[in-house]
Design an enzyme around this catalytic site. Structure first.
Site, mmCIF file in Angstrom:
data_model
loop_
_atom_site.group_PDB
_atom_site.id
_atom_site.type_symbol
_atom_site.label_atom_id
_atom_site.label_comp_id
_atom_site.label_asym_id
_atom_site.label_seq_id
_atom_site.Cartn_x
_atom_site.Cartn_y
_atom_site.Cartn_z
ATOM 1 N N SER A 1 0.832 -1.204 0.000
ATOM 2 C CA SER A 1 0.000 0.000 0.000
ATOM 3 C C SER A 1 0.869 1.259 0.000
ATOM 4 O O SER A 1 1.708 1.410 -0.884
ATOM 5 C CB SER A 1 -0.962 -0.048 1.184
ATOM 6 O OG SER A 1 -1.963 0.899 1.005
ATOM 7 N N ASP B 1 -9.510 -4.703 -4.464
ATOM 8 C CA ASP B 1 -8.626 -3.797 -3.725
ATOM 9 C C ASP B 1 -9.074 -2.336 -3.792
ATOM 10 O O ASP B 1 -9.446 -1.847 -4.859
ATOM 11 C CB ASP B 1 -7.218 -3.915 -4.356
ATOM 12 C CG ASP B 1 -6.101 -3.710 -3.367
ATOM 13 O OD1 ASP B 1 -6.190 -2.753 -2.593
ATOM 14 O OD2 ASP B 1 -5.134 -4.501 -3.396
ATOM 15 N N HIS C 1 -7.588 -5.579 -0.115
ATOM 16 C CA HIS C 1 -6.322 -4.862 0.086
ATOM 17 C C HIS C 1 -5.295 -5.672 0.886
ATOM 18 O O HIS C 1 -4.155 -5.281 0.983
ATOM 19 C CB HIS C 1 -6.637 -3.552 0.815
ATOM 20 C CG HIS C 1 -5.551 -2.526 0.785
ATOM 21 N ND1 HIS C 1 -4.912 -2.142 -0.373
ATOM 22 C CD2 HIS C 1 -5.002 -1.769 1.775
ATOM 23 C CE1 HIS C 1 -4.014 -1.202 -0.089
ATOM 24 N NE2 HIS C 1 -4.046 -0.962 1.204
#
Ligand code: LEU
EC number: 3.4.11.5
Length: 294
Positions: free
Chosen positions: A106, A245, A272
């Site tokens: 991320s 995601d 995610h």
């Protein structure tokens, strides 16, 4: 393998940075992991520690202002640029002249890209998991996901956003619905993930760098975009993303298109956090990539 877990603090730019190293006796294969948030902690990445069972040294740390680490000395340090210098200092202190494979998740994926653009000579490989090369494009994609939510939640999100009321319980309920679809698609939140969220709540870094929630990115990283520079990355690169995601498949495709020879893996049952949602498959893909670059 004989594995030794070492944990403590490294002094970096005058502050204490917490780290945890799974060190495999006699191995020179190194994986360094970067957590997201920005403002999270390493806890939720802990499934990656399993890779030490395959002879890979795995390093975790809590970035400045995160988890168990100190706040940065200067308030102007809440940037990706500062984050990549911190990482380079840590790499030198822990691994000296040895190259590493860098895995960022991320925001950590954004940080990994930023590091590669300056220091790829120290990289054996780059792994961007649910990461991004552009915050504005990522936010645009997240807004698209909000448009696709059931009307009820969409309306609530828009209403409280226009009021600037990011803490209203009704709004938070809608945010949680978004998270249940696009952040973590598991009924139970694993303990290490909970711990990371607790740190996010306790520290100020998430609010300073990111914003009030995942899709309202109004912090210091809001304009960051290095998509145009991605072509400069020439080390072997793996990009992973979950089908659902919040940092969408389109965001991953954009990175994939711009890094020549990169590989893209989409986890069909994940949002995610594929390291939890499809743990075994995720670890297998990461391991296979590391095997290839060493
Ligand atoms: N909040 C995301 C993360 O989990 C990052 C954001 C920039 C999309 O790190």
């Amino acid at each position: 393998y004989s594995i030794n877990v070492e944990e403590g603090y490294k002094r970096i730019f005058g502050i204490n940075i917490y780290y945890k190293l799974y060190r495999v006796k006699g191995s020179n294969r190194n994986l360094v992991t970067l957590h997201g948030g920005p403002g999270g902690s390493h806890d939720y990445l802990i499934p990656l520690a399993d890779l030490s069972n395959y002879g890979i040294n795995v390093l975790f740390y809590d970035q400045f202002g995160c988890g168990r680490s100190d706040d940065p000395k200067d308030t102007s340090d809440y940037t990706i640029d500062h984050g990549l210098e911190e990482l380079e200092e840590l790499r030198k202190q822990v691994f000296g002249n040895d190259k590493i494979v860098l895995l960022g998740h991320s925001y950590g994926g954004a940080l990994a890209i930023a590091y590669a653009l300056k220091y790829q000579q120290f990289l054996r490989g780059l792994i961007v998991s649910s990461g991004l090369s552009s915050v504005p494009y990522t936010v645009k994609e997240m807004r698209r996901l909000i448009e696709e939510l059931p009307d009820k939640y969409k309306t609530i999100i828009k209403r409280y956003e226009s009021l600037g009321d990011f803490k209203n319980p009704e709004y938070l309920d809608a945010v949680n619905f978004f998270y249940s679809q696009h952040l973590l698609r598991l009924k139970e939140m694993p303990e290490p993930v909970k711990r990371t969220f607790e740190y996010i709540g306790k520290r100020r870094t998430y609010e300073i760098m990111n914003g009030p929630n995942e899709f309202t990115i109004i912090g210091t990283i809001k304009d960051w975009d290095v998509t145009e520079q991605l072509y400069k990355i020439t080390v072997p690169t793996l990009i992973t993303v979950g089908k659902y995601d919040e940092v969408t498949v389109n965001v991953a495709q954009l990175i994939h298109k711009n890094i020549k020879g990169s590989r893209l893996v989409i986890f069909e049952n994940s949002s995610h956090m594929a390291m939890w949602e499809e743990k075994d498959k995720y670890l297998e893909v990461i391991k296979e990539f590391i095997d290839q670059v060493y």
